[in-house]
Design a protein around this motif. Structure first.
Motif, PDB file in Angstrom:
ATOM      1  N   ALA A 161       0.840  -1.209   0.000  1.00 20.95           N
ATOM      2  CA  ALA A 161       0.000   0.000   0.000  1.00 20.95           C
ATOM      3  C   ALA A 161       0.872   1.256   0.000  1.00 20.95           C
ATOM      4  O   ALA A 161       0.589   2.217  -0.720  1.00 20.95           O
ATOM      5  CB  ALA A 161      -0.934  -0.002   1.202  1.00 20.95           C
TER       6      ALA A 161
ATOM      7  N   THR B 246       2.391   1.679  -3.434  1.00 19.98           N
ATOM      8  CA  THR B 246       1.363   2.212  -4.338  1.00 19.98           C
ATOM      9  C   THR B 246       1.208   3.710  -4.136  1.00 19.98           C
ATOM     10  O   THR B 246       1.202   4.492  -5.096  1.00 19.98           O
ATOM     11  CB  THR B 246       0.015   1.506  -4.091  1.00 19.98           C
ATOM     12  N   HIS B 247       1.080   4.103  -2.880  1.00 21.82           N
ATOM     13  CA  HIS B 247       0.889   5.520  -2.570  1.00 21.82           C
ATOM     14  C   HIS B 247       2.112   6.342  -2.988  1.00 21.82           C
ATOM     15  O   HIS B 247       1.963   7.433  -3.554  1.00 21.82           O
ATOM     16  CB  HIS B 247       0.605   5.699  -1.087  1.00 21.82           C
ATOM     17  N   GLN B 248       3.294   5.837  -2.724  1.00 21.03           N
ATOM     18  CA  GLN B 248       4.513   6.577  -3.050  1.00 21.03           C
ATOM     19  C   GLN B 248       4.626   6.818  -4.555  1.00 21.03           C
ATOM     20  O   GLN B 248       4.929   7.927  -4.990  1.00 21.03           O
ATOM     21  CB  GLN B 248       5.747   5.818  -2.546  1.00 21.03           C
TER      22      GLN B 248
ATOM     23  N   SER C 127       2.182   6.772  -6.816  1.00 20.75           N
ATOM     24  CA  SER C 127       1.087   7.627  -7.248  1.00 20.75           C
ATOM     25  C   SER C 127       1.292   9.070  -6.790  1.00 20.75           C
ATOM     26  O   SER C 127       1.057  10.014  -7.550  1.00 20.75           O
ATOM     27  CB  SER C 127      -0.236   7.083  -6.715  1.00 20.75           C
ATOM     28  N   LEU C 128       1.761   9.256  -5.578  1.00 18.41           N
ATOM     29  CA  LEU C 128       1.983  10.597  -5.049  1.00 18.41           C
ATOM     30  C   LEU C 128       3.102  11.322  -5.800  1.00 18.41           C
ATOM     31  O   LEU C 128       2.986  12.506  -6.108  1.00 18.41           O
ATOM     32  CB  LEU C 128       2.294  10.536  -3.556  1.00 18.41           C
TER      33      LEU C 128
ATOM     34  N   VAL D 119      -6.245   3.408  -7.431  1.00 13.09           N
ATOM     35  CA  VAL D 119      -6.203   4.822  -7.052  1.00 13.09           C
ATOM     36  C   VAL D 119      -6.212   5.765  -8.254  1.00 13.09           C
ATOM     37  O   VAL D 119      -6.303   6.978  -8.088  1.00 13.09           O
ATOM     38  CB  VAL D 119      -4.983   5.143  -6.156  1.00 13.09           C
TER      39      VAL D 119
ATOM     40  N   SER E 277      -6.662   9.838  -8.277  1.00 13.02           N
ATOM     41  CA  SER E 277      -5.471  10.612  -8.634  1.00 13.02           C
ATOM     42  C   SER E 277      -5.775  11.574  -9.780  1.00 13.02           C
ATOM     43  O   SER E 277      -5.366  12.736  -9.763  1.00 13.02           O
ATOM     44  CB  SER E 277      -4.338   9.656  -9.010  1.00 13.02           C
TER      45      SER E 277
ATOM     46  N   VAL F 134      -5.207   2.830   0.933  1.00  9.63           N
ATOM     47  CA  VAL F 134      -4.621   3.876   0.103  1.00  9.63           C
ATOM     48  C   VAL F 134      -5.686   4.587  -0.737  1.00  9.63           C
ATOM     49  O   VAL F 134      -5.545   5.776  -1.047  1.00  9.63           O
ATOM     50  CB  VAL F 134      -3.468   3.304  -0.759  1.00  9.63           C
TER      51      VAL F 134
ATOM     52  N   VAL G  63      -6.863   7.405   1.311  1.00  8.88           N
ATOM     53  CA  VAL G  63      -5.894   8.501   1.333  1.00  8.88           C
ATOM     54  C   VAL G  63      -6.102   9.391   0.111  1.00  8.88           C
ATOM     55  O   VAL G  63      -6.082  10.620   0.201  1.00  8.88           O
ATOM     56  CB  VAL G  63      -4.448   7.959   1.390  1.00  8.88           C
ATOM     57  N   TRP G  64      -6.332   8.778  -1.037  1.00  9.27           N
ATOM     58  CA  TRP G  64      -6.563   9.559  -2.259  1.00  9.27           C
ATOM     59  C   TRP G  64      -7.927  10.232  -2.242  1.00  9.27           C
ATOM     60  O   TRP G  64      -8.087  11.328  -2.807  1.00  9.27           O
ATOM     61  CB  TRP G  64      -6.342   8.694  -3.501  1.00  9.27           C
TER      62      TRP G  64
END
Length: 191
Positions: free
Chosen positions: A3, A6-8, A10-11, A88, A92, A143, A146-147
């Motif tokens: 997770a 994935t977040h890193q 995408s961010l 995500v 995004s 995640v 978070v998005w």
């Protein structure tokens, strides 16, 4: 964890692509300030900036799609992370569109001298973000939650900007305010 990976990914893509919208804020700050005495030009320029911001936001969705779906293997070989990137992607993309439009609104507000609402706007947006994060934790959205919170941050700011613009249109007949209207407001609030 997957997770976090994935977040890193995408961010990092989000922040990199969000820089394409930042010149709209700077344009709003400088060009709106330059046109601040001409009501018709001010409104035309502001409307064009907002339309361009939506187009820029939509435009950066293509590279997001490209890197999240078709070329995720550039960043990871883990199929679970690739699957997470696909989950995500919609949020995004929405965050990019909202971000581009919000920074254009920020620039127009600053350029027209009507920026006193920005601290409260950001405070309200942070509260909405924290509430969304809390709800996403409660519902175990991971995640994706978070998005969703990132989207709520930009959406809240965009809504407050839009409400302020609508209020100025109903009270003053235009948005953004001209230099004379803004200075009159500032003089009246100083008393």
């Amino acid at each position: 964890t997957r997770a976090l990976a994935t977040h890193q990914i995408s961010l990092q893509l989000f922040w990199f692509l969000s820089f394409f919208a930042e010149p709209l804020s700077i344009c709003g700050q400088s060009m709106v300030a330059r046109q601040s005495k001409n009501k018709a030009r001010l409104q035309t320029l502001s409307n064009k900036l907002l339309k361009i911001s939506v187009l820029v936001g939509l435009g950066v969705c293509f590279p997001l799609f490209f890197f999240h779906i078709t070329h995720a293997h550039i960043f990871t070989s883990d199929p679970k992370v690739v699957q997470g990137l696909r989950k995500v992607l919609g949020f995004s993309m929405l965050a990019e569109i909202l971000c581009a439009t919000t920074v254009a609104f920020d620039g127009i507000s600053i350029g027209s001298g009507d920026f006193s609402h920005l601290p409260l706007t950001n405070f309200i947006a942070v509260i909405a973000t924290v509430a969304t994060l809390g709800a996403s934790h409660w519902f175990r959205l991971g995640v994706v939650g978070v998005w969703m919170a990132m989207c709520s941050f930009f959406l809240t700011r965009l809504v407050v900007h839009s409400l302020r613009a609508a209020r100025h249109r109903s009270v003053h007949g235009n948005w953004p305010l001209t230099a004379q209207q803004a200075s009159g407001r500032l003089d009246a609030s100083a008393m």
